[in-house]
Design a protein around this motif. Sequence first.
Motif, PDB file in Angstrom:
ATOM      1  N   SER A 131       0.737  -1.131   0.053  1.00 24.16           N
ATOM      2  CA  SER A 131       0.178   0.013  -0.129  1.00 24.16           C
ATOM      3  C   SER A 131       0.720   1.232  -0.080  1.00 24.16           C
ATOM      4  O   SER A 131       1.947   1.172   0.596  1.00 24.16           O
ATOM      5  CB  SER A 131      -0.879   0.079   1.259  1.00 24.16           C
ATOM      6  OG  SER A 131      -0.101   0.050   2.531  1.00 24.16           O
ATOM      7  N   ILE A 132       0.409   2.370  -0.758  1.00 25.26           N
ATOM      8  CA  ILE A 132       1.049   3.577  -0.700  1.00 25.26           C
ATOM      9  C   ILE A 132      -0.183   4.589  -0.557  1.00 25.26           C
ATOM     10  O   ILE A 132      -0.994   4.597  -1.558  1.00 25.26           O
ATOM     11  CB  ILE A 132       2.065   3.839  -1.846  1.00 25.26           C
ATOM     12  CG1 ILE A 132       2.596   5.142  -1.661  1.00 25.26           C
ATOM     13  CG2 ILE A 132       1.326   3.637  -3.143  1.00 25.26           C
ATOM     14  CD1 ILE A 132       3.918   5.461  -2.425  1.00 25.26           C
ATOM     15  N   SER A 133      -0.222   5.373   0.584  1.00 29.76           N
ATOM     16  CA  SER A 133      -1.332   6.367   0.484  1.00 29.76           C
ATOM     17  C   SER A 133      -0.762   7.805   0.740  1.00 29.76           C
ATOM     18  O   SER A 133      -0.104   8.191   1.633  1.00 29.76           O
ATOM     19  CB  SER A 133      -2.076   5.895   2.048  1.00 29.76           C
ATOM     20  OG  SER A 133      -3.215   6.865   2.194  1.00 29.76           O
ATOM     21  N   TYR A 134      -1.312   8.557  -0.357  1.00 34.61           N
ATOM     22  CA  TYR A 134      -0.671   9.929  -0.608  1.00 34.61           C
ATOM     23  C   TYR A 134       0.842  10.005  -0.475  1.00 34.61           C
ATOM     24  O   TYR A 134       1.109  11.124   0.328  1.00 34.61           O
ATOM     25  CB  TYR A 134      -1.487  10.871   0.480  1.00 34.61           C
ATOM     26  CG  TYR A 134      -2.824  10.704   0.364  1.00 34.61           C
ATOM     27  CD1 TYR A 134      -3.430  11.237  -0.710  1.00 34.61           C
ATOM     28  CD2 TYR A 134      -3.788  10.065   1.490  1.00 34.61           C
ATOM     29  CE1 TYR A 134      -5.038  11.273  -0.587  1.00 34.61           C
ATOM     30  CE2 TYR A 134      -5.084   9.998   1.089  1.00 34.61           C
ATOM     31  CZ  TYR A 134      -5.708  10.552   0.143  1.00 34.61           C
ATOM     32  OH  TYR A 134      -7.014  10.556  -0.171  1.00 34.61           O
ATOM     33  N   GLY A 135       1.446   9.264  -0.805  1.00 30.29           N
ATOM     34  CA  GLY A 135       2.890   9.199  -1.020  1.00 30.29           C
ATOM     35  C   GLY A 135       3.487   8.961  -2.566  1.00 30.29           C
ATOM     36  O   GLY A 135       4.582   9.511  -2.718  1.00 30.29           O
ATOM     37  N   LEU A 146       7.438   1.836  -8.557  1.00 29.25           N
ATOM     38  CA  LEU A 146       6.440   0.816  -9.204  1.00 29.25           C
ATOM     39  C   LEU A 146       7.081  -0.501  -9.342  1.00 29.25           C
ATOM     40  O   LEU A 146       6.707  -1.611  -9.050  1.00 29.25           O
ATOM     41  CB  LEU A 146       5.684   1.085 -10.222  1.00 29.25           C
ATOM     42  CG  LEU A 146       4.674   2.197 -10.087  1.00 29.25           C
ATOM     43  CD1 LEU A 146       4.058   2.793 -11.431  1.00 29.25           C
ATOM     44  CD2 LEU A 146       3.508   1.755  -9.334  1.00 29.25           C
ATOM     45  N   LYS A 147       8.414  -0.516  -9.722  1.00 27.18           N
ATOM     46  CA  LYS A 147       9.197  -1.569  -9.856  1.00 27.18           C
ATOM     47  C   LYS A 147       9.424  -2.336  -8.762  1.00 27.18           C
ATOM     48  O   LYS A 147       9.530  -3.554  -8.685  1.00 27.18           O
ATOM     49  CB  LYS A 147      10.498  -1.350 -10.546  1.00 27.18           C
ATOM     50  CG  LYS A 147      10.163  -1.141 -12.305  1.00 27.18           C
ATOM     51  CD  LYS A 147      11.566  -0.734 -12.977  1.00 27.18           C
ATOM     52  CE  LYS A 147      11.327  -0.896 -14.562  1.00 27.18           C
ATOM     53  NZ  LYS A 147      10.532   0.293 -15.021  1.00 27.18           N
ATOM     54  N   GLU A 148       9.803  -1.519  -7.663  1.00 26.67           N
ATOM     55  CA  GLU A 148      10.069  -2.015  -6.184  1.00 26.67           C
ATOM     56  C   GLU A 148       8.764  -2.784  -5.774  1.00 26.67           C
ATOM     57  O   GLU A 148       8.981  -3.863  -5.018  1.00 26.67           O
ATOM     58  CB  GLU A 148      10.388  -0.879  -5.433  1.00 26.67           C
ATOM     59  CG  GLU A 148      12.024  -0.596  -5.489  1.00 26.67           C
ATOM     60  CD  GLU A 148      12.781  -1.776  -4.723  1.00 26.67           C
ATOM     61  OE1 GLU A 148      13.187  -1.781  -3.639  1.00 26.67           O
ATOM     62  OE2 GLU A 148      13.171  -2.735  -5.655  1.00 26.67           O
ATOM     63  N   ALA A 149       7.610  -1.877  -5.807  1.00 28.12           N
ATOM     64  CA  ALA A 149       6.446  -2.632  -5.402  1.00 28.12           C
ATOM     65  C   ALA A 149       6.358  -3.924  -5.997  1.00 28.12           C
ATOM     66  O   ALA A 149       5.912  -5.107  -5.381  1.00 28.12           O
ATOM     67  CB  ALA A 149       5.299  -1.738  -5.985  1.00 28.12           C
ATOM     68  N   PHE A 150       6.410  -4.136  -7.445  1.00 28.17           N
ATOM     69  CA  PHE A 150       6.325  -5.660  -7.969  1.00 28.17           C
ATOM     70  C   PHE A 150       7.298  -6.524  -7.589  1.00 28.17           C
ATOM     71  O   PHE A 150       6.834  -7.681  -7.183  1.00 28.17           O
ATOM     72  CB  PHE A 150       6.627  -5.275  -9.506  1.00 28.17           C
ATOM     73  CG  PHE A 150       6.153  -6.525 -10.446  1.00 28.17           C
ATOM     74  CD1 PHE A 150       4.777  -6.350 -10.984  1.00 28.17           C
ATOM     75  CD2 PHE A 150       6.982  -7.413 -10.641  1.00 28.17           C
ATOM     76  CE1 PHE A 150       4.345  -7.825 -11.552  1.00 28.17           C
ATOM     77  CE2 PHE A 150       6.514  -8.502 -11.409  1.00 28.17           C
ATOM     78  CZ  PHE A 150       5.203  -8.665 -11.931  1.00 28.17           C
ATOM     79  N   ARG A 151       8.494  -6.012  -7.284  1.00 26.16           N
ATOM     80  CA  ARG A 151       9.508  -7.104  -6.855  1.00 26.16           C
ATOM     81  C   ARG A 151       9.286  -7.635  -5.208  1.00 26.16           C
ATOM     82  O   ARG A 151       9.351  -8.684  -5.089  1.00 26.16           O
ATOM     83  CB  ARG A 151      10.817  -6.163  -6.753  1.00 26.16           C
ATOM     84  CG  ARG A 151      12.049  -7.047  -6.034  1.00 26.16           C
ATOM     85  CD  ARG A 151      13.170  -6.128  -6.013  1.00 26.16           C
ATOM     86  NE  ARG A 151      13.246  -5.389  -4.868  1.00 26.16           N
ATOM     87  CZ  ARG A 151      13.312  -5.588  -3.760  1.00 26.16           C
ATOM     88  NH1 ARG A 151      13.598  -6.870  -3.260  1.00 26.16           N
ATOM     89  NH2 ARG A 151      13.411  -4.571  -2.569  1.00 26.16           N
TER      90      ARG A 151
END
Length: 243
Positions: A131-135, A146-151
């Motif tokens: 999750s990332i909220s207002y960041g 986004l690549k880090e999120a996927f990883r």
Amino acid sequence: MSNKINFGKKEVSREEKTNLVNNVFSSVTENYDLMNDIMSLGIHRAWKEKFIDWMNPQPETKLIDVASGTGDIAKLFLGQTKNSGQITCIEPNTQMLNQGKKKLKKYENIKWINAPAEKIPTKDNTFDYYSISYGIRNVSDINAVLKEAFRVLKPGGRFMCLEFSKIDNELLDYLYKQYSKTIPLVGKLIVGSDKPYKYLIESIEKFYNQKELALLIKKNGFSNVEFRDVSNGISSIHSGWKI
């Protein structure tokens, strides 16, 4: 591709944006929750509840909450999982991280890490939810984020983002923009400076619309990407899956 990006009305390097955003949040940490309530008339709490409701986290799952602020999403996640979930909070600003730790000190199943969203110090394929909220609006390299999120997500894991967006009603958009002009004045009264809130309003205006952000999420590997507007698009919730 230019190495320059926008910070408010200025064009700066990625490194400069990181430092400037860090200074913005350092200056508002003590009154961060109060200002969020004032600016949104308390509605941000309902938006975050809708965010968690759509996430629908299952018991004993793992969440990585990036740009975690003072821990609102972490607290809601634990409430939804009846305190059975495990959370890693990633926050780039040390003062904000400490504020979150203090606010949620009674919870033992939260790990706090001071790190940027572009470079998360955790293993691959670790989390059920990201999750990332207002960041995401404040990062210096959204594609790297986004690549880090996927990883870090497990296969079958879910990416979710809550962010200010574009209003789809012309009259409401006009009224919202007029209201937004008052926010820096309120900020000056509460925190002693209008600069952080001038940046906030300018950054919202310059950020992607709902469809543009959805396309960016898809381009970085996520599947079944969709979004839901809240309050006519003042904010929007995006969801995608690592398949």
